[in-house]
Design a protein around this motif. Sequence first.
Motif, PDB file in Angstrom:
ATOM      1  N   ASP A 189      38.432  28.667  29.353  1.00 26.06           N
ATOM      2  CA  ASP A 189      38.244  30.109  29.265  1.00 26.06           C
ATOM      3  C   ASP A 189      36.774  30.469  29.077  1.00 26.06           C
ATOM      4  O   ASP A 189      36.209  30.320  28.006  1.00 26.06           O
ATOM      5  CB  ASP A 189      39.076  30.644  28.109  1.00 26.06           C
ATOM      6  N   GLY A 220      44.124  37.356  35.139  1.00 29.55           N
ATOM      7  CA  GLY A 220      44.947  37.235  33.946  1.00 29.55           C
ATOM      8  C   GLY A 220      46.344  37.812  34.092  1.00 29.55           C
ATOM      9  O   GLY A 220      47.323  37.195  33.664  1.00 29.55           O
ATOM     10  N   ALA A 256      42.922  31.351  33.674  1.00 31.57           N
ATOM     11  CA  ALA A 256      43.074  32.797  33.498  1.00 31.57           C
ATOM     12  C   ALA A 256      42.983  33.144  32.011  1.00 31.57           C
ATOM     13  O   ALA A 256      43.463  32.404  31.169  1.00 31.57           O
ATOM     14  CB  ALA A 256      44.418  33.255  34.060  1.00 31.57           C
ATOM     15  N   PRO A 257      42.350  34.261  31.712  1.00 30.19           N
ATOM     16  CA  PRO A 257      42.179  34.642  30.305  1.00 30.19           C
ATOM     17  C   PRO A 257      43.462  35.207  29.711  1.00 30.19           C
ATOM     18  O   PRO A 257      43.561  36.391  29.429  1.00 30.19           O
ATOM     19  CB  PRO A 257      41.069  35.693  30.363  1.00 30.19           C
ATOM     20  N   ARG A 258      44.407  34.347  29.513  1.00 33.19           N
ATOM     21  CA  ARG A 258      45.719  34.762  29.027  1.00 33.19           C
ATOM     22  C   ARG A 258      46.384  33.629  28.260  1.00 33.19           C
ATOM     23  O   ARG A 258      46.311  32.486  28.682  1.00 33.19           O
ATOM     24  CB  ARG A 258      46.633  35.075  30.224  1.00 33.19           C
TER      25      ARG A 258
END
Lengths: 262, 262
Positions: free
Chosen positions: B218, B180, B202-204
Amino acid sequence: MRRCMRLVRRRGRSVPSGAVSAESPSSAKRIPEATVVRLPVYQRILAGLVRNSVTTVSSEQLATLARVNAAKVRKDLSLLGSFGTRGSGYDPAFLIAQIDRALGVDQNWSVAVVGIGNLGRALINSQGFASKGFEVRALFDVDPAVVGEELRGVTVRHMDEIPTLTAAQRPDIGVITTPGWAAQKVADTLCEVGVTSLLNFAPRVLVVPANVHLRYVDLSIELQVLGFYRARNDEADTGTASEEARVPMIRSVGLSASSDLD
Amino acid sequence: MRRCMRLVRRRGRSVPSGAVSAESPSSAKRIPEATVVRLPVYQRILAGLVRNSVTTVSSEQLATLARVNAAKVRKDLSLLGSFGTRGSGYDPAFLIAQIDRALGVDQNWSVAVVGIGNLGRALINSQGFASKGFEVRALFDVDPAVVGEELRGVTVRHMDEIPTLTAAQRPDIGVITTPGWAAQKVADTLCEVGVTSLLNFAPRVLVVPANVHLRYVDLSIELQVLGFYRARNDEADTGTASEEARVPMIRSVGLSASSDLD
DNA sequence: TCATGTGAAAACGTTCACAGCA
DNA sequence: TGCTGTGAACGTTTTCACATGA
């Protein structure tokens, strides 16, 4: 074709206008799926704010960070309760706790991953699982070369063992990372032992009982959707706008328009 | 018989003048995103039918296989054109060709993957990429232990080389599989060389120019959403209905209600 | 004064129901 | 007859706009 109509909808949704139930504060209102999907995003952003010692955040700021409309943030959060302070905003730490509660994060769900290939391994090692509330507690595959292997402290078992799981061993969530051709059988097996939440990464439409929650994550669909917009829009404005179009981070400037996609 | 062609002009975003705001020149009707997401599903099902030498399929059958409402199938397909035959149905092979065209599959998009960890490797080896229309043509990472490695005939290069890509080498689609904390920088870099389609694992939440199409995949959100429904609904109806609720596999039986959520 | 919380309206997506055609 | 294609009804989600309260 109306044989199998599902009668049991969760809480009658045709609530008469003005029906504000004055009972338990926890699950008072129905939370739409669109909101549920956004809650983890808010949560993640709020966690970042807390790490930066931010003690107050307005819906406008939160909206900017989440790239959505501010009214949407307020509506979403108001579904959980009235946790803001008029005139100032929300307390990030408090909000996190409320969202956690709404998402059931405190319950520490157990997860089983079926299909220990590249993707399965990637998921097991990913942030997503490491995050609070989820614990990989069982791994399954059919490949003799993989069965017996230990990953993150969990030994891979043969899929044939799934039916032998007791109620206590039964995972709360099943993750399917098998090839497409194997996915339905895995789903059937998991459903039979009583798993009611499935996350399917296999490129297959699955048939499951009506009481089972099934979500899909599908790489090739995502790629194809991108391809669609690429083919449609981009051919029109290739080359331009790589300069001015950058979305402003400036506060209080409406970013309403660009919220959804883009 | 369409009474007004919706020249959709809404959401006047603050795009600087000069941008190509005119409607799409290539196709007739606007295709809603919800439909776009379903098209690859239909396509996949149709391919299976073709393999089984099925020469005709009705919207009802297709709907059953895709676990959606038949009217939805017809609406979706009618957006691409009138490809069915009243009284009999659709020709799977022909429909595939039409959907392919709509999705721009014939264009063979090039893909770059940034972040060659577990997930990146999983994706590179996955069905999704192998499927027609997508070709992994560039791989990037920052880890010296990974740079230089060859995967599927493509050598991993250092991320610093991304800005040196020429227009001809520029990928059509960028896939972000970094942690992230690195994702925004990667997105910036890719956008700077002119990549306009991004798939972010990516967790963003990412900030990108308005002309860039960005989609998210996600894992942790999906898990949390499952957790939400698990915590809400399941506590209510555990134990009941584990028999009657099973969705019938019987063909042509309506499955109208259960498609979306649940 | 400022930002929340929320009715009301608009936009969007789904489903119904049936006209029209093979 | 049977199924497509599509207006119209319906349900959901988003956005607006402002009353309300700190």
